[in-house]
Design a protein around this motif. Structure first.
Motif, PDB file in Angstrom:
ATOM      1  N   ARG A 152       0.870  -1.174   0.000  1.00  0.00           N
ATOM      2  CA  ARG A 152       0.000   0.000   0.000  1.00  0.00           C
ATOM      3  C   ARG A 152       0.907   1.224   0.000  1.00  0.00           C
ATOM      4  O   ARG A 152       1.802   1.333   0.842  1.00  0.00           O
ATOM      5  CB  ARG A 152      -0.912   0.019   1.217  1.00  0.00           C
ATOM      6  CG  ARG A 152      -1.841   1.222   1.254  1.00  0.00           C
ATOM      7  CD  ARG A 152      -2.503   1.373   2.615  1.00  0.00           C
ATOM      8  NE  ARG A 152      -3.318   2.590   2.671  1.00  0.00           N
ATOM      9  CZ  ARG A 152      -2.839   3.807   2.875  1.00  0.00           C
ATOM     10  NH1 ARG A 152      -1.535   3.985   3.035  1.00  0.00           N
ATOM     11  NH2 ARG A 152      -3.643   4.850   2.914  1.00  0.00           N
ATOM     12  N   GLN A 207      -8.562  14.810  -7.992  1.00  0.00           N
ATOM     13  CA  GLN A 207      -8.584  15.814  -6.929  1.00  0.00           C
ATOM     14  C   GLN A 207      -8.570  17.195  -7.569  1.00  0.00           C
ATOM     15  O   GLN A 207      -8.159  17.365  -8.723  1.00  0.00           O
ATOM     16  CB  GLN A 207      -7.372  15.662  -5.997  1.00  0.00           C
ATOM     17  CG  GLN A 207      -7.276  14.323  -5.302  1.00  0.00           C
ATOM     18  CD  GLN A 207      -6.087  14.233  -4.373  1.00  0.00           C
ATOM     19  OE1 GLN A 207      -5.787  15.189  -3.638  1.00  0.00           O
ATOM     20  NE2 GLN A 207      -5.394  13.105  -4.380  1.00  0.00           N
ATOM     21  N   LEU A 262      -7.292   3.806  -3.941  1.00  0.00           N
ATOM     22  CA  LEU A 262      -8.068   3.639  -2.716  1.00  0.00           C
ATOM     23  C   LEU A 262      -8.964   4.812  -2.393  1.00  0.00           C
ATOM     24  O   LEU A 262      -9.912   4.658  -1.614  1.00  0.00           O
ATOM     25  CB  LEU A 262      -7.108   3.383  -1.534  1.00  0.00           C
ATOM     26  CG  LEU A 262      -6.180   2.166  -1.695  1.00  0.00           C
ATOM     27  CD1 LEU A 262      -5.277   2.033  -0.484  1.00  0.00           C
ATOM     28  CD2 LEU A 262      -6.985   0.894  -1.893  1.00  0.00           C
ATOM     29  N   ARG A 263      -8.712   6.004  -2.979  1.00  0.00           N
ATOM     30  CA  ARG A 263      -9.547   7.164  -2.656  1.00  0.00           C
ATOM     31  C   ARG A 263      -9.843   7.977  -3.912  1.00  0.00           C
ATOM     32  O   ARG A 263      -9.508   9.158  -4.008  1.00  0.00           O
ATOM     33  CB  ARG A 263      -8.855   8.063  -1.616  1.00  0.00           C
ATOM     34  CG  ARG A 263      -8.854   7.501  -0.219  1.00  0.00           C
ATOM     35  CD  ARG A 263      -8.821   8.602   0.841  1.00  0.00           C
ATOM     36  NE  ARG A 263      -7.665   9.478   0.706  1.00  0.00           N
ATOM     37  CZ  ARG A 263      -6.565   9.364   1.438  1.00  0.00           C
ATOM     38  NH1 ARG A 263      -6.480   8.395   2.327  1.00  0.00           N
ATOM     39  NH2 ARG A 263      -5.566  10.196   1.279  1.00  0.00           N
ATOM     40  N   GLY A 264     -10.458   7.347  -4.899  1.00  0.00           N
ATOM     41  CA  GLY A 264     -10.892   8.070  -6.079  1.00  0.00           C
ATOM     42  C   GLY A 264      -9.798   8.303  -7.078  1.00  0.00           C
ATOM     43  O   GLY A 264      -8.614   8.064  -6.843  1.00  0.00           O
ATOM     44  N   GLU A 299       1.373   5.660  -1.205  1.00  0.00           N
ATOM     45  CA  GLU A 299       0.767   6.935  -1.583  1.00  0.00           C
ATOM     46  C   GLU A 299       1.640   7.555  -2.667  1.00  0.00           C
ATOM     47  O   GLU A 299       2.787   7.909  -2.418  1.00  0.00           O
ATOM     48  CB  GLU A 299       0.652   7.870  -0.382  1.00  0.00           C
ATOM     49  CG  GLU A 299      -0.291   7.343   0.699  1.00  0.00           C
ATOM     50  CD  GLU A 299      -0.446   8.333   1.848  1.00  0.00           C
ATOM     51  OE1 GLU A 299      -0.009   9.495   1.693  1.00  0.00           O
ATOM     52  OE2 GLU A 299      -0.999   7.943   2.886  1.00  0.00           O
TER      53      GLU A 299
END
Length: 880
Positions: free
Chosen positions: A252, A286, A281-283, A254
């Motif tokens: 995992r 941004q 994991l989050r769209g 970023e």
């Protein structure tokens, strides 16, 4: 006058002759030989992918233009040059050095490797220049705004690629920056006109960076000069991913993305990421405000969901301003991957093999592979895979890989297993290995283990010469100077073997050298007969195998008969197989020896000497029976087994196949393949692990219908669900720790044993290795978390001297290892001879990418006896 030691005149002292000498060095700079070179881009600020002209002007010392001056013009990414602190050398200093009064001359002409006429004809030439970054691409794009048109023209069109916006919508046909070659141009030879000028066109790659423009000029044989300038590639709005260099399955992380605004006003920027091979994991998008002349970092959390290659496409948009890029990352198979294979043959009928999927495995990794072939050459698949994918690339490994590729050139189509290069790729690999060996050759014609340093290992010199000669025999182009130097090294090898080598190892080296010379057409049976007489029956069986082909003249019948009697008396024979055992003294590591290599050497020798011997098929079966997971233990065993078995199959496989092979898994028909005539083709059926798990225990049925022999391989690869391994000692004890370098708070270990490292900080990785007894050819390998990147001190400054040994007996960094590799994914250190003791090794890294990473264990092993090894435990590292 007669002067005493005090400086006073003393007439009682005897008269002595007086003399004096002096030197005066006059420095005369070669200013009249200096050329003034100006290399100026017509446009110093460009967008990525745009073109410009480099105007070059050459003048002499008086300011007059120089006609017919020859130049090399190079445009390189400045950041790459800065890594090594590269400065363009002054040719005047090279051609007009300050010389001492006593000067000797040396000539490098004998060391120059010249291309042969065959080599020149086989390589296509590129008469143009300015294409180092790839072929030029014509870009046209309709745009409503002039600013947008300028940006779009700077990007390369990638047809058929769609990129998401921040809301998940699709933007079709978006232009992506994808060519990140640091070399924009290398114009090797351009000539000035009557005005002393030349124009060099250059097309920039897609990097956002500053380029250094360098030009070196020569006029005639006496005048030289250099010139430099810069040009910059930039966009008003740029998107820069700071991706790790690799990932491990299940990590995992970023992904940091830097948005840079180079305008004088704030920008509302939408940034979107499209990923393949990883799960966001989050769209996918941004939105952020980037201040004027500033930058902002955003992060996209993701997880590596499958091994292979992860693909990313990244895009930023603010009104008419846009930027987009794409990149890939290798996702490595878990370090705990296991594999096994079984082999067999069907003359008539069918075979049924129960298949039980392993418990607690990852369904995304591995599966069942069924390979069928009409030739036993397919049994060598795993051995070839082992040699082509071997991770350490020293002289021995490169030579062994070249030997395997060369000897199997005519049957490479048989090896189409997963992960193996295609026949065309193997051809390229062989050519690259030949070039690497040419660069590694020392001045005496020999070779060292890792680099060209003047320290030659006798065995490596013979083995590399063997590989180069076999490659030449198979039609590969080998520089004649390299082979000539190797031939001379082999002829004089007896004088180069160090005096501390035991007599048996010395004899084996001479025998191997005589064998290679025989293949080169420089046979010396007289020296072979003398060597046998000198040994007096104490010569090793391996040396006998190398000498037997050399003793081909009628005058060697007595020695050949003696060798045959020796082999008959030393073989261990059963009803189905045969095996020879050879042992050396403590110096066997000097020959990279193993007993299965001896079997292979003798098998090839016997095929040439006694092709009807009953011992030959038994030796072949015994050699094949000693494989583990389809291969032998070391690179030496694998390559000599391949040499022997390839010849065995070529001589003894004479049946013409004409049959159909059919496969079932349980009740499901998996397919069939027809084998007709002599062919090296093979059929492979792959069943994913997910299918095996869902089906449970099933029978795999393989049926042959027709004439001929069906060979098969059934293999399974899997990864346990738990990727954590405990420490294991089988000859070594190793452990790893992470230490803070700048601030003690940068690194900590919690109660669960998880390492926490602050992003952006430097870390010292310290490895401790214990060898309870003497070890030979040791590799210490430490896998790196993807969130860390090794800091190579040699790129910035010379490596500082290592500290002395500590009171505990730990050996300092440079005291025990001979070579190290600082790679993207791991650090490696190697030693050919390691006395018993405790050894310490450390390197520096920087935490670059936040995330949670499972780090495979550090491992130590003997390269040529890999069953002697030790590993630490799996670590978990969180970069935060």
């Amino acid at each position: 006058p007669r002067i005493d030691a005090t400086g006073r005149e003393n007439k009682r002292l005897p008269r002595r002759p007086a003399f004096a000498s002096s030197q005066l060095k006059l420095v005369i700079p070669p200013l009249v030989r200096k050329l003034t070179v100006e290399a100026t881009p017509r446009t110093s600020l460009l967008a990525p992918g745009e073109q410009t002209i480099i105007d070059v002007q050459v003048r002499d010392r008086a300011g007059n233009p120089v006609r017919d001056s020859e130049l090399v013009v190079i445009v390189v990414d400045e950041s790459v040059l800065a890594l090594a602190n590269y400065q363009l050398p002054d040719p005047l200093a090279a051609f007009y050095p300050q010389q001492e009064p006593r000067t000797s001359s040396s000539h490098l002409r004998p060391e120059i490797v010249l291309a042969s006429s065959e080599e020149i004809q086989s390589r296509s030439t590129n008469s143009g220049f300015g294409r180092a970054s790839g072929e030029e691409v014509s870009v046209t794009a309709a745009s409503k705004a002039k600013a947008s048109r300028t940006i779009l023209q700077a990007l390369k069109l990638v047809p058929g690629i769609n990129v998401m916006d921040s809301r998940g919508g699709i933007i079709k046909g978006l232009l992506l920056r994808s060519n990140f070659n640091p070399l924009a141009i290398f114009a090797a030879s351009v000539t000035t006109d009557a005005r002393g000028q030349v124009q060099v066109p250059v097309k920039l790659p897609d990097n956002l960076t500053r380029y250094r423009v360098m030009a070196v000029a020569v006029a005639g044989a006496t005048r030289f000069g250099t010139g430099e300038s810069t040009l910059t590639a930039r966009l008003p709005l740029t998107v820069r991913p700071s991706a790790p260099r690799f990932l491990n399955f299940g990590d995992r992380f970023e992904l940091p993305v830097v948005l840079q605004n180079q305008t004088s006003r704030p920008l509302e920027v939408e940034v979107a990421l499209r990923a393949g091979g990883t799960t966001l994991l989050r769209g996918v998008g941004q939105q952020v405000t980037v201040p004027a002349d500033d930058r902002v970092e955003v992060r996209f959390p993701a997880r590596a969901q499958q091994a292979g290659t992860a693909h990313f496409q990244l895009r930023a948009l603010s009104g008419a301003l846009t930027d987009a890029t794409e990149f890939t990352l290798p996702v490595q198979t878990p370090a705990t991957t296991a594999a096994f294979a079984t082999y067999g043959v069907i003359d008539e009928g069918a075979v049924v093999q129960p298949v039980q999927p392993p418990d607690d495995v990852l369904p995304e990794v591995g599966g069942l592979e069924v390979t069928t072939s009409s030739t036993q050459l397919q049994l060598l698949t795993d051995a070839v895979l082992y040699l082509t994918s071997y991770p350490y690339e020293g002289t021995e490994q490169i030579s062994s890989r070249l030997l395997a590729t060369a000897v199997l050139r005519d049957v490479q189509a048989a090896f189409r297993a997963e992960g193996l290069p295609s026949p065309a790729e193997l051809e390229v690999l062989a050519e690259q290995d030949i070039q690497r060996l040419a660069k590694l050759q020392n001045y005496d014609g020999g070779f060292g283990f890792w680099r060209q340093d003047g320290t030659s290992w006798p065995y490596l010199g013979v083995h590399a010469a063997h590989a180069l000669q076999r490659a030449r025999e198979k039609g590969f182009i080998v520089p004649s100077q390299v082979l000539a130097k190797s031939g001379e090294y082999l002829r004089t090898i007896e004088a180069t073997i160090p005096s501390h080598y035991p007599i048996e190892e010395r004899q084996a080296l001479i025998a191997y050298a005589l064998y290679v010379r025989h293949r080169m057409g420089d046979g010396d049976p007289k020296r072979a007969r003398k060597l046998i007489r000198e040994a007096g029956g104490q010569i090793s069986l391996e040396a006998v195998g190398w000498l037997l082909p050399v003793l081909s003249d009628p005058g060697s019948s007595a020695e050949v008969s003696a060798i045959r009697r020796l082999l008959d008396s030393r073989v261990t024979e059963t009803a189905g197989s045969a095996h020879f055992t050879t042992t050396y003294s403590d110096g066997q590591y000097l020959l990279l020896h193993s007993e299965h290599r001896t079997d292979a050497v003798l098998l090839e020798a016997l095929i040439g000497d006694q092709p009807q011997s009953d011992l030959i098929p038994k030796l072949a079966r015994g050699l094949l029976a000693h494989r583990t997971q389809g291969r032998w233990n070391s690179t030496q065993e694998n390559v000599f087994a391949l040499l022997a078995l390839e010849r065995y199959f070529a001589v003894y496989e004479r049946t013409t196949p004409d049959f159909v092979a059919r496969t079932w898994l349980g009740e499901r028909y998996a397919g069939d393949h027809t084998f007709q005539g002599r062919t090296t083709e093979q059929q492979q059926t792959t069943v994913p692990m997910q299918v095996l798990i869902s089906g449970g225990r099933q029978d795999l049925t393989l049926l042959k219908e027709g004439k001929g022999r069906l060979y098969y391989r059934m293999g399974m690869k899997y990864a346990p669900a738990s990727l954590k391994l405990d420490a294991f000692e089988q000859g070594f004890t190793v452990e790893r720790t992470y230490e803070a370098l700048d601030d003690p708070r940068d690194v900590r270990r919690d109660d669960a044993g998880i390492w926490h490292i602050r992003a952006g900080q430097r870390v010292r990785v310290r490895l401790t290795m214990v060898a309870p007894s003497r070890r030979t050819h040791v590799a210490l390998v430490d896998p790196l978390p993807p969130g860390l990147e090794i800091l190579n001190p040699s790129l910035a400054a010379p490596i500082a001297p290592a500290p002395p040994a500590t009171a505990r007996g730990e050996i300092s960094l440079t005291a025990w290892f001979e070579h190290q590799n600082l790679r993207n994914a791991q650090a490696e250190a190697f030693a050919s001879l390691l006395p018993a003791g405790v050894y310490s090794y450390s390197y520096l890294a920087r935490a670059t990418t936040p995330g949670e990473y499972l780090v495979p264990p550090v491992k130590a092993e003997e390269l040529y006896e890999p069953e002697v090894f030790g590993r630490g435990s799996t670590d978990q590292v969180i970069v935060e």
